[in-house]
Design a protein around this motif. Structure first.
Motif, short mmCIF file in Angstrom:
data_model
loop_
_atom_site.label_atom_id
_atom_site.label_comp_id
_atom_site.label_asym_id
_atom_site.label_seq_id
_atom_site.Cartn_x
_atom_site.Cartn_y
_atom_site.Cartn_z
N PHE A 1 0.60 -1.91 -0.23
CA PHE A 1 -0.29 0.26 -0.09
C PHE A 1 0.92 1.26 -0.20
CE2 PHE A 1 -2.75 -3.19 1.01
CZ PHE A 1 -4.62 -2.54 0.29
N ASP A 2 1.93 0.65 -0.15
CA ASP A 2 3.39 2.08 -0.13
C ASP A 2 3.21 2.94 -1.46
OD1 ASP A 2 3.75 1.93 2.83
OD2 ASP A 2 5.41 0.59 1.43
N ILE A 3 2.95 2.15 -2.49
CA ILE A 3 2.37 2.42 -4.01
C ILE A 3 1.04 3.19 -3.74
CG2 ILE A 3 2.61 2.16 -6.90
CD1 ILE A 3 3.84 -0.50 -5.02
N LEU A 4 0.20 3.28 -3.42
CA LEU A 4 -0.99 4.33 -3.30
C LEU A 4 -1.31 5.18 -2.58
CD1 LEU A 4 -1.88 0.27 -3.70
CD2 LEU A 4 -3.91 0.80 -3.36
N LEU A 5 -0.76 4.37 -1.21
CA LEU A 5 -0.25 6.15 -0.23
C LEU A 5 0.51 7.24 -1.06
CD1 LEU A 5 0.68 4.15 2.77
CD2 LEU A 5 -1.04 5.28 2.43
N THR A 6 1.31 7.03 -1.87
CA THR A 6 2.45 7.69 -2.06
C THR A 6 1.78 8.23 -3.93
OG1 THR A 6 3.91 6.36 -2.77
CG2 THR A 6 4.45 7.15 -0.97
N TYR A 7 1.70 7.17 -4.39
CA TYR A 7 1.05 8.02 -6.16
C TYR A 7 -0.18 8.46 -6.45
CZ TYR A 7 1.42 7.67 -11.14
OH TYR A 7 1.54 7.81 -12.32
N SER A 8 -1.27 8.03 -5.75
CA SER A 8 -2.48 9.56 -5.85
C SER A 8 -2.04 10.64 -5.02
CB SER A 8 -3.13 8.55 -4.56
OG SER A 8 -2.37 8.56 -2.77
N ARG A 9 -0.58 10.98 -4.80
CA ARG A 9 -0.63 12.33 -3.93
C ARG A 9 0.25 13.03 -4.76
NH1 ARG A 9 -3.54 12.51 0.44
NH2 ARG A 9 -3.32 15.41 0.86
N CYS A 10 1.22 12.35 -6.25
CA CYS A 10 1.71 13.15 -6.66
C CYS A 10 1.22 14.15 -7.77
CB CYS A 10 2.24 12.17 -7.88
SG CYS A 10 3.49 10.29 -6.90
N PRO A 11 1.78 14.97 -7.67
CA PRO A 11 1.15 16.72 -7.86
C PRO A 11 1.87 16.67 -10.00
CG PRO A 11 3.46 17.51 -7.58
CD PRO A 11 3.40 15.77 -6.22
N ILE A 12 2.36 16.12 -10.30
CA ILE A 12 2.93 15.67 -12.33
C ILE A 12 3.52 14.52 -11.94
CG2 ILE A 12 3.45 18.48 -12.01
CD1 ILE A 12 6.82 16.88 -11.60
N ARG A 13 3.42 14.44 -13.14
CA ARG A 13 3.90 13.08 -14.46
C ARG A 13 4.41 12.23 -13.61
NH1 ARG A 13 5.29 13.88 -20.22
NH2 ARG A 13 6.66 15.73 -19.05
N THR A 14 4.66 11.32 -12.66
CA THR A 14 5.98 10.24 -12.32
C THR A 14 5.00 9.02 -12.39
OG1 THR A 14 4.99 11.95 -10.38
CG2 THR A 14 6.03 9.94 -9.88
N GLY A 15 7.24 8.21 -12.46
CA GLY A 15 7.02 7.11 -13.04
C GLY A 15 7.79 6.21 -11.38
N TYR A 16 6.78 5.09 -11.18
CA TYR A 16 7.47 4.63 -9.74
C TYR A 16 8.85 3.21 -10.87
CZ TYR A 16 5.16 6.26 -6.60
OH TYR A 16 4.50 6.64 -5.26
N ILE A 17 10.04 2.82 -9.81
CA ILE A 17 10.52 1.75 -10.35
C ILE A 17 10.48 0.49 -9.54
CG2 ILE A 17 13.20 1.30 -10.00
CD1 ILE A 17 13.47 3.35 -10.90
N ALA A 18 9.94 -0.89 -10.70
CA ALA A 18 9.55 -1.84 -10.11
C ALA A 18 9.83 -2.97 -10.05
CB ALA A 18 7.82 -1.68 -10.40
N LYS A 19 9.74 -4.00 -9.50
CA LYS A 19 10.67 -4.81 -9.80
C LYS A 19 10.24 -5.87 -10.93
CE LYS A 19 7.84 -7.98 -7.19
NZ LYS A 19 7.65 -8.49 -5.97
N LYS A 20 11.27 -6.04 -11.63
CA LYS A 20 11.12 -7.09 -13.32
C LYS A 20 10.63 -8.06 -13.25
CE LYS A 20 12.57 -7.93 -17.39
NZ LYS A 20 12.63 -6.19 -18.43
N GLU A 21 9.00 -8.60 -12.25
CA GLU A 21 8.38 -9.83 -12.52
C GLU A 21 6.92 -9.17 -12.55
OE1 GLU A 21 11.75 -11.61 -9.70
OE2 GLU A 21 10.67 -9.24 -9.64
N MET A 22 7.34 -7.91 -11.68
CA MET A 22 6.10 -7.07 -12.14
C MET A 22 5.58 -6.77 -14.00
SD MET A 22 4.81 -4.63 -9.38
CE MET A 22 3.48 -4.71 -9.61
#
Length: 248
Positions: free
Chosen positions: A83-104
């Motif tokens: 849920f860290d991803i939801l907690l932070t991404y829902s508040r990004c003011p501009i375009r934002t990409g996350y770095i995720a593990k390859k398996e996803m």
């Protein structure tokens, strides 16, 4: 258990029902890539906020004024929960990409949405490919897209959230090479939403604090050499300060 079932229904249901939305977004992107990026961002943010409401989490946000609204940044956070991803991404003011593990990258539809949102997939076992991903992230920042990474490399399962895993210093090359500020994020008690009592979802008290921007070039020579450790100490101090807020 009801909250867990509802979250699963929303996630799976959205991924299936969003197929036509993906097509529409693709068409928009053919004419205006930036409009597509923004609309995709806002759609996913709305879905994430809805899921967080289902969890019943009581979220306190501190220091959001520290996040620039007109320039890309490198977000650095501690990582305890999905849920860290939801907690932070829902508040990004501009375009934002996350770095995720390859398996996803193998997950249908989800990986498509992630690419739409400029997420990158990191192969933690391949140093050469990992460096290539970091350099791609640098290019993203230079083009106006913020990047978020959890430099512990995986979810920290230690009992005490202050006992963080070492931060991978390579992640911070994104900031030093793109010459962008680092925004430290301290996420307190997020594991108590789900991971602490799997498979139940509980309305935990969570604190998300955004620290003041860190500009690597303004650090001392020693701190700049170990900017990961420096940033981790900043996050640890915020976690210590906010711990009482999760216990009231």
């Amino acid at each position: 258990m009801i909250r867990f079932i509802l979250v699963c229904i929303v996630v799976i249901g959205y991924l299936i029902l969003s197929i036509p939305i993906l097509l529409v977004e693709w068409i928009i992107g053919r004419f205006s890539p930036e409009k597509k990026d923004i609309s995709s961002l806002r759609i996913i943010q709305a879905v994430f906020r809805f899921i967080l409401k289902i969890t019943g989490a009581k979220i306190t946000v501190i220091g959001e004024e520290n996040v620039p609204k007109d320039t890309p940044v490198l977000y650095i956070g501690n990582h305890r929960s999905y849920f860290d991803i939801l907690l932070t991404y829902s508040r990004c003011p501009i375009r934002t990409g996350y770095i995720a593990k390859k398996e996803m990258e193998k997950i249908p539809l989800l990986s498509t949405w992630m690419r739409y949102l400029h997420c990158l997939f990191l192969d933690r076992k391949d140093i050469k490919q990992g460096l290539k991903t970091i350099l791609t992230a640098v290019d993203k920042v230079k083009s106006g897209i913020s990047i978020c990474i959890f430099p512990e490399g995986t979810r920290n399962r230690n009992k005490d959230e202050l006992d963080m895993l070492p931060f991978h210093e390579g992640s911070f090359k994104i900031a030093t090479k793109a010459n962008c500020p680092i925004i430290p994020i301290a996420i307190s008690n997020s594991a108590n939403i789900f991971e602490a009592h799997f498979p139940k979802i509980s309305p935990a008290k969570v604190v998300v604090e955004y620290g003041k921007p860190i500009y690597p070039d303004e650090l001392s020579k020693e701190d700049k050499r170990h900017v990961g450790e420096y940033t981790q100490n900043v996050i640890r101090e915020m976690l210590i300060k906010n711990k009482p807020l999760t216990e009231k």
